[in-house]
Design a protein around this motif. Structure first.
Motif, PDB file in Angstrom:
ATOM      1  N   ARG A 189       0.849  -1.211   0.000  1.00 58.78           N
ATOM      2  CA  ARG A 189       0.000   0.000   0.000  1.00 58.78           C
ATOM      3  C   ARG A 189       0.876   1.249   0.000  1.00 58.78           C
ATOM      4  O   ARG A 189       0.566   2.229  -0.677  1.00 58.78           O
ATOM      5  CB  ARG A 189      -0.938  -0.016   1.203  1.00 58.78           C
ATOM      6  N   ASP A 190       1.997   1.211   0.724  1.00 58.44           N
ATOM      7  CA  ASP A 190       2.907   2.365   0.733  1.00 58.44           C
ATOM      8  C   ASP A 190       3.483   2.642  -0.652  1.00 58.44           C
ATOM      9  O   ASP A 190       3.956   3.742  -0.927  1.00 58.44           O
ATOM     10  CB  ASP A 190       4.074   2.136   1.708  1.00 58.44           C
ATOM     11  N   HIS A 191       3.489   1.622  -1.491  1.00 56.08           N
ATOM     12  CA  HIS A 191       3.999   1.832  -2.853  1.00 56.08           C
ATOM     13  C   HIS A 191       2.861   1.998  -3.856  1.00 56.08           C
ATOM     14  O   HIS A 191       3.050   1.799  -5.057  1.00 56.08           O
ATOM     15  CB  HIS A 191       4.931   0.681  -3.252  1.00 56.08           C
ATOM     16  N   GLY A 192       1.691   2.331  -3.346  1.00 57.96           N
ATOM     17  CA  GLY A 192       0.605   2.727  -4.232  1.00 57.96           C
ATOM     18  C   GLY A 192      -0.254   1.607  -4.780  1.00 57.96           C
ATOM     19  O   GLY A 192      -1.059   1.825  -5.685  1.00 57.96           O
ATOM     20  N   VAL A 193      -0.098   0.399  -4.236  1.00 58.18           N
ATOM     21  CA  VAL A 193      -0.924  -0.714  -4.709  1.00 58.18           C
ATOM     22  C   VAL A 193      -2.301  -0.631  -4.044  1.00 58.18           C
ATOM     23  O   VAL A 193      -2.402  -0.413  -2.828  1.00 58.18           O
ATOM     24  CB  VAL A 193      -0.251  -2.068  -4.369  1.00 58.18           C
ATOM     25  N   ASP A 194      -3.345  -0.777  -4.840  1.00 53.44           N
ATOM     26  CA  ASP A 194      -4.716  -0.848  -4.313  1.00 53.44           C
ATOM     27  C   ASP A 194      -4.959  -2.310  -3.932  1.00 53.44           C
ATOM     28  O   ASP A 194      -5.369  -3.113  -4.762  1.00 53.44           O
ATOM     29  CB  ASP A 194      -5.681  -0.367  -5.418  1.00 53.44           C
ATOM     30  N   LEU A 195      -4.659  -2.628  -2.673  1.00 54.23           N
ATOM     31  CA  LEU A 195      -4.736  -4.017  -2.199  1.00 54.23           C
ATOM     32  C   LEU A 195      -6.112  -4.258  -1.598  1.00 54.23           C
ATOM     33  O   LEU A 195      -6.517  -3.555  -0.670  1.00 54.23           O
ATOM     34  CB  LEU A 195      -3.639  -4.269  -1.161  1.00 54.23           C
ATOM     35  N   ARG A 196      -6.833  -5.218  -2.137  1.00 53.33           N
ATOM     36  CA  ARG A 196      -8.167  -5.528  -1.599  1.00 53.33           C
ATOM     37  C   ARG A 196      -8.145  -6.940  -1.040  1.00 53.33           C
ATOM     38  O   ARG A 196      -7.893  -7.899  -1.782  1.00 53.33           O
ATOM     39  CB  ARG A 196      -9.220  -5.396  -2.695  1.00 53.33           C
ATOM     40  N   LEU A 197      -8.422  -7.025   0.246  1.00 50.03           N
ATOM     41  CA  LEU A 197      -8.328  -8.303   0.954  1.00 50.03           C
ATOM     42  C   LEU A 197      -9.714  -8.902   1.155  1.00 50.03           C
ATOM     43  O   LEU A 197     -10.715  -8.179   1.198  1.00 50.03           O
ATOM     44  CB  LEU A 197      -7.643  -8.085   2.302  1.00 50.03           C
ATOM     45  N   GLY A 198      -9.755 -10.224   1.305  1.00 51.78           N
ATOM     46  CA  GLY A 198     -11.023 -10.898   1.584  1.00 51.78           C
ATOM     47  C   GLY A 198     -12.008 -10.797   0.436  1.00 51.78           C
ATOM     48  O   GLY A 198     -13.217 -10.800   0.654  1.00 51.78           O
ATOM     49  N   VAL A 199     -11.508 -10.696  -0.795  1.00 51.66           N
ATOM     50  CA  VAL A 199     -12.423 -10.583  -1.942  1.00 51.66           C
ATOM     51  C   VAL A 199     -12.378 -11.861  -2.778  1.00 51.66           C
ATOM     52  O   VAL A 199     -11.380 -12.572  -2.814  1.00 51.66           O
ATOM     53  CB  VAL A 199     -12.074  -9.371  -2.843  1.00 51.66           C
ATOM     54  N   LYS A 200     -13.499 -12.103  -3.452  1.00 48.71           N
ATOM     55  CA  LYS A 200     -13.572 -13.297  -4.279  1.00 48.71           C
ATOM     56  C   LYS A 200     -13.822 -12.879  -5.722  1.00 48.71           C
ATOM     57  O   LYS A 200     -14.695 -12.055  -5.995  1.00 48.71           O
ATOM     58  CB  LYS A 200     -14.737 -14.177  -3.781  1.00 48.71           C
ATOM     59  N   VAL A 201     -13.017 -13.427  -6.635  1.00 51.04           N
ATOM     60  CA  VAL A 201     -13.179 -13.109  -8.061  1.00 51.04           C
ATOM     61  C   VAL A 201     -14.263 -14.005  -8.639  1.00 51.04           C
ATOM     62  O   VAL A 201     -14.224 -15.220  -8.495  1.00 51.04           O
ATOM     63  CB  VAL A 201     -11.844 -13.324  -8.809  1.00 51.04           C
ATOM     64  N   GLU A 202     -15.226 -13.382  -9.288  1.00 48.98           N
ATOM     65  CA  GLU A 202     -16.349 -14.122  -9.861  1.00 48.98           C
ATOM     66  C   GLU A 202     -16.116 -14.394 -11.349  1.00 48.98           C
ATOM     67  O   GLU A 202     -16.404 -15.469 -11.843  1.00 48.98           O
ATOM     68  CB  GLU A 202     -17.626 -13.291  -9.666  1.00 48.98           C
ATOM     69  N   GLU A 203     -15.567 -13.385 -12.037  1.00 48.91           N
ATOM     70  CA  GLU A 203     -15.402 -13.531 -13.485  1.00 48.91           C
ATOM     71  C   GLU A 203     -14.226 -12.691 -13.957  1.00 48.91           C
ATOM     72  O   GLU A 203     -14.000 -11.586 -13.459  1.00 48.91           O
ATOM     73  CB  GLU A 203     -16.685 -13.040 -14.187  1.00 48.91           C
ATOM     74  N   ILE A 204     -13.467 -13.239 -14.913  1.00 44.82           N
ATOM     75  CA  ILE A 204     -12.380 -12.476 -15.528  1.00 44.82           C
ATOM     76  C   ILE A 204     -12.799 -12.190 -16.957  1.00 44.82           C
ATOM     77  O   ILE A 204     -13.002 -13.116 -17.752  1.00 44.82           O
ATOM     78  CB  ILE A 204     -11.065 -13.286 -15.536  1.00 44.82           C
ATOM     79  N   ALA A 205     -12.962 -10.927 -17.278  1.00 45.49           N
ATOM     80  CA  ALA A 205     -13.321 -10.534 -18.650  1.00 45.49           C
ATOM     81  C   ALA A 205     -13.098  -9.033 -18.764  1.00 45.49           C
ATOM     82  O   ALA A 205     -13.842  -8.260 -18.162  1.00 45.49           O
ATOM     83  CB  ALA A 205     -14.777 -10.890 -18.966  1.00 45.49           C
ATOM     84  N   GLY A 206     -12.039  -8.630 -19.459  1.00 45.65           N
ATOM     85  CA  GLY A 206     -11.714  -7.206 -19.593  1.00 45.65           C
ATOM     86  C   GLY A 206     -11.572  -6.550 -18.236  1.00 45.65           C
ATOM     87  O   GLY A 206     -12.126  -5.482 -17.977  1.00 45.65           O
ATOM     88  N   GLY A 207     -10.883  -7.167 -17.321  1.00 45.12           N
ATOM     89  CA  GLY A 207     -10.844  -6.791 -15.915  1.00 45.12           C
ATOM     90  C   GLY A 207     -11.461  -7.931 -15.129  1.00 45.12           C
ATOM     91  O   GLY A 207     -11.503  -9.057 -15.617  1.00 45.12           O
ATOM     92  N   VAL A 208     -11.947  -7.619 -13.920  1.00 44.34           N
ATOM     93  CA  VAL A 208     -12.597  -8.696 -13.176  1.00 44.34           C
ATOM     94  C   VAL A 208     -13.895  -8.205 -12.534  1.00 44.34           C
ATOM     95  O   VAL A 208     -14.082  -7.012 -12.297  1.00 44.34           O
ATOM     96  CB  VAL A 208     -11.697  -9.273 -12.046  1.00 44.34           C
ATOM     97  N   ARG A 209     -14.771  -9.150 -12.287  1.00 46.38           N
ATOM     98  CA  ARG A 209     -15.976  -8.866 -11.500  1.00 46.38           C
ATOM     99  C   ARG A 209     -15.856  -9.658 -10.213  1.00 46.38           C
ATOM    100  O   ARG A 209     -15.555 -10.849 -10.224  1.00 46.38           O
ATOM    101  CB  ARG A 209     -17.233  -9.275 -12.278  1.00 46.38           C
ATOM    102  N   LEU A 210     -16.074  -8.951  -9.094  1.00 50.54           N
ATOM    103  CA  LEU A 210     -15.970  -9.595  -7.790  1.00 50.54           C
ATOM    104  C   LEU A 210     -17.325 -10.149  -7.367  1.00 50.54           C
ATOM    105  O   LEU A 210     -18.363  -9.765  -7.904  1.00 50.54           O
ATOM    106  CB  LEU A 210     -15.463  -8.588  -6.746  1.00 50.54           C
ATOM    107  N   ALA A 211     -17.285 -11.017  -6.358  1.00 48.66           N
ATOM    108  CA  ALA A 211     -18.516 -11.674  -5.910  1.00 48.66           C
ATOM    109  C   ALA A 211     -19.548 -10.672  -5.411  1.00 48.66           C
ATOM    110  O   ALA A 211     -20.757 -10.912  -5.503  1.00 48.66           O
ATOM    111  CB  ALA A 211     -18.177 -12.692  -4.830  1.00 48.66           C
ATOM    112  N   ASP A 212     -19.086  -9.512  -4.882  1.00 46.41           N
ATOM    113  CA  ASP A 212     -20.054  -8.511  -4.401  1.00 46.41           C
ATOM    114  C   ASP A 212     -20.560  -7.613  -5.530  1.00 46.41           C
ATOM    115  O   ASP A 212     -21.245  -6.619  -5.292  1.00 46.41           O
ATOM    116  CB  ASP A 212     -19.430  -7.667  -3.278  1.00 46.41           C
ATOM    117  N   GLY A 213     -20.201  -7.956  -6.767  1.00 46.97           N
ATOM    118  CA  GLY A 213     -20.707  -7.211  -7.925  1.00 46.97           C
ATOM    119  C   GLY A 213     -19.771  -6.108  -8.403  1.00 46.97           C
ATOM    120  O   GLY A 213     -19.933  -5.592  -9.523  1.00 46.97           O
ATOM    121  N   THR A 214     -18.774  -5.733  -7.585  1.00 49.13           N
ATOM    122  CA  THR A 214     -17.827  -4.678  -7.983  1.00 49.13           C
ATOM    123  C   THR A 214     -17.083  -5.094  -9.245  1.00 49.13           C
ATOM    124  O   THR A 214     -16.662  -6.241  -9.363  1.00 49.13           O
ATOM    125  CB  THR A 214     -16.748  -4.460  -6.884  1.00 49.13           C
TER     126      THR A 214
END
Ligand SMILES: Cc1cc2nc3c(=O)[nH]c(=O)nc-3n(C[C@H](O)[C@H](O)[C@H](O)COP(=O)(O)OP(=O)(O)OC[C@H]3O[C@@H](n4cnc5c(N)ncnc54)[C@H](O)[C@@H]3O)c2cc1C
Length: 394
Positions: A189-214
Motif C-alpha cells: 500500500r505504501d507503494h501505491g498498490v490498491d490491495l483488496r483483501l477478503g475478496v472473491k473473483v467471480e469472473e475475468i473478462a476485460g478486468g474482473v468482477r468480484l462476488a459482491d458485484g464490484t
C-alpha cells in the motif's frame, strides 16, 4: 546403461551436474518440455521482468557445458509415459528410451482460473508480462502470494496502476500469519498498490468482477494463485503420489529405480519428521545432489532446512525453516517492523521453527542453528538485537 532425467528446470540441470560430479560416466539424457535449456525462474518475477537483466544470464549452463559433460539435452521433448516393468520411457516424439535409473524433475505448473488471465512460470510468460507492463496503464493481479507480490512491485516500478486482489485477510497469510502478512500489506500500500483483501473473483473478462458485484477494469489480468506439482507421469506409472511424488529422505520413490527432486517431490525430512514439498529455488538447487548419490546407490539423505528469498521494492528478505500448517501465529520480532529492518521468528511449543530476516543480512546460519537446536528459546533474548542470536536459547 542410461540414466534419464524427466524435466528441464533447475532440478534437472543440477541433477545432470551432480551425476557427472559424483562420477557417473554412462549415458545421460535430460528431456525437458520447454524449448529452452534449463534456466532459473526467480529473476522472471524480479530483475528480468523489470528489464534489468539479460536473457543469457538466467540459464543454469550454456549448450557448450552440456556437450562437454556429454549430457544429451532434448529440449521441447516431454516424457509422456514411464513403463516401470520394462524400464522404459516414451518421449513426445514417439521414441522409447531404456533407463537404468530415472529422475522425475517435472516441477510444478500454475493453477488456472476460467477466463483470460496471464500466468507467470516460464521465461516466455515473463517476456509476455513485461510487454504488457510496458503498454498497460492498469493491471489487476489476482493472488497476494510471492508471485503476485513480486509482479505488483515490478508493475509499480513500470509506473502501472495495480489492483491486487486476495481472498484471505492478508497477503501470505498461511505462510507468515496475520502480523507479518499485514506488514507485507503495508509495504505494497505504501507503494501505491490498491490491495483488496477478503475478496472473491467471480469472473475475468476485460478486468474482473468480484462476488459482491464490484467491477475492476484493467488492461490485463495476471493471476498468481499457486502451483500444482506436475505428477501426471508418476500417477500414470502407479508411483505413490500425495500432493507431489512421495520420496524418502534419499529422494527415492516407491520404485527403487525412480527418484524425484525439486518442486514435484514430497520428501521425508529427517529433522522435521514429516514429508514436505518445497516450491523454492534452494530446494531445486540442492536436492539433486542427494538424488544423484542415491541413483548411484550411495547412502544419502536430504535434511537441509527450507530456504526462500524475495525482493520487493527496497525490501529484501530471506526465510529459513518450516512452519506447520496452521502454526504461523506465534511470532517474536527482533528489530522494528515499521522501518522494515527486522528478524521475525516463528515459534512452536516455545522452539524456533522458522526465521525471516528483512533487510538484515548474514544471519541465516544463526537462524539455522537456532532451529536445529530444537530447544526452547528465550523470547526476551530473541527479541533483543543486543543479544547474539546464538545466545537466545533458554
Ligand atoms: C516467477 C517465479 C519466481 C520465483 N522466485 C523464487 C524466489 O525468489 N525464491 C525461491 O526460492 N523460489 C522462487 N521460485 C520457485 C523456483 O523457481 C522453483 O522452486 C524452481 O523453479 C523449481 O525447479 P524444478 O526444476 O523443480 O521445477 P521447474 O522449474 O518447474 O521445472 C520443471 C521443468 O520440467 C518440465 N516438464 C514438466 N513435465 C515434463 C515432462 N513430462 N517431460 C519433460 N519435461 C517436463 C517443465 O516444462 C519445466 O520446464 C520462483 C518461481 C517462479 C515461477
Amino acid at each position: 546403461m542410461t540414466y534419464v532425467i524427466a524435466g528441464g528446470g533447475l532440478a534437472a540441470a543440477k541433477a545432470a551436474e551432480a551425476l557427472r560430479e559424483q562420477g557417473y560416466d554412462g549415458r545421460l539424457v535430460l528431456a525437458g518440455a520447454e524449448p529452452h535449456l534449463p534456466y532459473e525462474r526467480p529473476p522472471l518475477s524480479k530483475s528480468y521482468l523489470q528489464g534489468k537483466s539479460e536473457r543469457d544470464k538466467i540459464f543454469v549452463h550454456d549448450a557448450a557445458w552440456y556437450a562437454e559433460q556429454q549430457v544429451e539435452v532434448l529440449t521441447g521433448t516431454s516424457v509422456t509415459a514411464v513403463d516401470r516393468a520394462a524400464h522404459q520411457v516414451t518421449l513426445s516424439d514417439g521414441a522409447r528410451l531404456d533407463y537404468a535409473k530415472l529422475l522425475l524433475a517435472t516441477g510444478a505448473t500454475p493453477r488456472r482460473l476460467p477466463g483470460d488471465a496471464l500466468y507467470l512460470r516460464s521465461v516466455d510468460d515473463s517476456e509476455r508480462i513485461r510487454d504488457v507492463l510496458a503498454r498497460a496503464s492498469r493491471v489487476v493481479i489476482i493472488g497476494a502470494g510471492w508471485i503476485g507480490l513480486e509482479v505488483a512491485a515490478a508493475a509499480r516500478a513500470a509506473g502501472v496502476e495495480v489492483t491486487l486482489l486476495e481472498s484471505d485477510g492478508a497477503p501470505l497469510l498461511r505462510v507468515l500469519g496475520p502480523r507479518l502478512g499485514a506488514a507485507f500489506a503495508d509495504l505494497h500500500r505504501d507503494h501505491g498498490v490498491d490491495l483488496r483483501l477478503g475478496v472473491k473473483v467471480e469472473e475475468i473478462a476485460g478486468g474482473v468482477r468480484l462476488a459482491d458485484g464490484t467491477r475492476v477494469e484493467a488492461d490485463a489480468v495476471i493471476a498468481g494463485i499457486g502451483v500444482e506439482p506436475d505428477t501426471r507421469l508418476a500417477v500414470a506409472a502407479g508411483l505413490k503420489v500425495d500432493d507431489g511424488v512421495v520420496v524418502d529422505a534419499s529422494l527415492r520413490t516407491s520404485d527403487p529405480d525412480v527418484f524425484a527432486a525439486g518442486d514435484v517431490a514430497r520428501a521425508y525430512h529427517p529433522l522435521l519428521g514429516t514429508h514436505i514439498r518445497v516450491e523454492h529455488w534452494a530446494n531445486a538447487l540442492n536436492q539433486p545432489a542427494v538424488a544423484a548419490a542415491a541413483m548411484l546407490d550411495r547412502e544419502a539423505s536430504y535434511d537441509r532446512l527450507p530456504y526462500f528469498y524475495t525482493d520487493q521494492y527496497d525490501l529484501g528478505m530471506e526465510y529459513t525453516g518450516y512452519v506447520r500448517p496452521g502454526e504461523a501465529d506465534d511470532v517474536v520480532i527482533r528489530g522494528d517492523l515499521d522501518s522494515r529492518e527486522y528478524i521475525a521468528f516463528w515459534l512452536a511449543e516455545g522452539r524456533v521453527v522458522a526465521g525471516m530476516n528483512v533487510n538484515v543480512w548474514d544471519v541465516t546460519d544463526d537462524i539455522k542453528t537456532l532451529i536445529r537446536a530444537a530447544a526452547p528459546a528465550d523470547r526476551a533474548k530473541l527479541a533483543d538485537p543486543a543479544v547474539p542470536l546464538t545466545e537466545a536459547l533458554a
